[in-house]
Design a protein around this motif. Structure first.
Motif, mmCIF file in Angstrom:
data_model
loop_
_atom_site.group_PDB
_atom_site.id
_atom_site.type_symbol
_atom_site.label_atom_id
_atom_site.label_comp_id
_atom_site.label_asym_id
_atom_site.label_seq_id
_atom_site.Cartn_x
_atom_site.Cartn_y
_atom_site.Cartn_z
ATOM 1 N N THR A 42 0.692 -1.220 -0.020
ATOM 2 C CA THR A 42 0.154 -0.035 0.023
ATOM 3 C C THR A 42 0.898 1.266 -0.029
ATOM 4 N N SER A 57 -4.663 -6.455 5.414
ATOM 5 C CA SER A 57 -5.706 -6.244 4.713
ATOM 6 C C SER A 57 -5.833 -7.612 3.694
ATOM 7 N N ASP A 92 -4.052 -3.549 -5.599
ATOM 8 C CA ASP A 92 -3.152 -3.923 -4.303
ATOM 9 C C ASP A 92 -3.855 -5.110 -3.919
#
Ligand code: ADP
Ligand code: MG
Length: 350
Positions: free
Chosen positions: A121, A227, A256
């Motif tokens: 990220t 994530s 991502d």
């Protein structure tokens, strides 16, 4: 030609970025297990000089015999960035050139791959003060469009979605619920996905930031900021050549990816474990597509996951793809780092 599945290495650029040690890793006396040696090479599990004592017999042999040998494996990539590299450097050496391909009419895609905490990220999004490659690529896109404005007119729309647990969610319009994919000629359309028209990169950065707040983030044991979702940012460019009125729509996808670490390594059980296996499903499918493309196979298993269905028209063929493999330098993620290097090496053969 639509049938040209070239499979030449020119279509996929594989880039490795090793982030700096975090404060915590430094405080914990973490060992550096991956070193960027030069612009093309990383060494995994480098051998340290002090270990040569063993060969000179100046240490207790018994103890050193038990010590695991360092792998000291060299890996070559299209480009390697070490801890000192800035987002600007990475942009210059990775996606800067892709804009030309996009404006020449080719769908292009950019991935960041790696374990949670490796810097995906940071590389892709960055921050307002230090924007990542998405923002920088968009700035470049606007500059190049401006340079062509006498010959062509352009319209730009962006969408931002996530694939989470094999469910597609609109990050620009989260209240719309799960979205469905529909086959649409060469590619796939996402029914009901919001397309936002943008006029400049700053507008786009705000959208991205808002979208990120809507991402599904679930803390796991290994990293509170983990994530588990794939975030897919897509830029659609409609260009019209003024001289002949010809219109073309091209797409740039910037993804991502979810953390590539194994479910087992993050202590996932129950619901979390199902999540893990579904994330592996999309990453696995992406890996299988990359393998099939690398082998020059005719059948590419795009249909095996939501992510690969979405990217069917943006991977392989004449598409230009950039994969950035992000790595943490610290020994705590030894296996993840090795796995990322292997995955990236495989992608290199496309
Ligand atoms: P990921 O998205 O792969 O899980 P992040 O991008 O969130 O990883 O990075 C994890 C942490 O490391 C964040 O605090 C981030 O700011 C920091 N970080 C990552 N890459 C760099 C870098 N190149 N330089 C400085 N800090 C970095
Ligand atoms: Mg992340």
């Amino acid at each position: 030609p639509a049938s040209a599945m070239k499979g030449s290495s020119a279509n996929m650029k594989v880039i490795v970025r090793v982030r700096p040690m975090s404060k915590r890793e430094t405080e914990n006396n973490s060992r550096v297990i991956v070193e960027a040696v030069d612009e093309k090479m990383v060494v995994f599990d480098p051998k340290k000089e002090e270990e040569d004592f063993f060969f000179h017999g100046s240490k207790q042999k018994g103890r050193d015999m038990l010590k695991k040998q360092n792998k000291n494996t060299q890996y070559l990539f299209d480009r390697v960035f070490g801890p000192e590299a800035s987002n600007e450097d990475v942009f210059e050496g990775s996606t800067k050139n892709i804009v030309t391909s996009v404006l020449d009419g080719y769908n292009c895609s950019v991935f960041v791959y790696g374990a949670t905490g490796a810097g995906k990220t940071f590389t892709m999004l960055g921050s307002q003060d230090n924007p990542g490659i998405t923002f920088r690529t968009m700035v470049n896109l606007f500059t190049q469009m401006d340079a062509q404005k006498d010959e062509k007119t352009f319209e730009i729309g962006v969408s931002y979605l996530e694939v989470y647990n094999e469910t597609v969610k609109d990050l620009l319009n989260p209240s719309s619920g799960a979205l469905f994919l529909r086959e649409d000629g060469a590619g796939v359309a996402v029914a009901g996905l919001k397309m936002e028209r943008i006029v400049d990169p700053d507008h786009m950065f705000k959208l991205l930031e808002n979208g990120n707040r809507n991402r599904s983030q679930h803390p796991t044991d290994s990293n509170a900021e983990s994530s588990r979702s794939h975030a897919v940012f897509q830029v659609f460019i409609k260009m019209k050549t003024k001289a002949n009125g010809q219109t073309k729509v091209v797409k740039l996808s910037m993804i991502d990816l979810a953390g590539s670490e194994r479910g087992a390594a993050t202590g996932c059980t129950g619901a979390r474990f199902k999540e893990g296996s579904n994330i592996n499903k999309s990453l696995l499918a992406l890996g299988n597509c990359i393998n099939a493309l690398a082998d020059g196979l005719r059948h590419i298993p795009y249909r095996d996951s939501k992510l690969t269905r979405l990217l069917k028209d943006s991977l392989g063929g004449n598409c230009q793809t950039v994969m950035i493999a992000n790595l943490s330098p610290a020994h705590q993620t030894y296996e993840d780092t090795q796995n990322t290097l292997k995955y990236a090496t495989r992608a290199k053969t496309i």
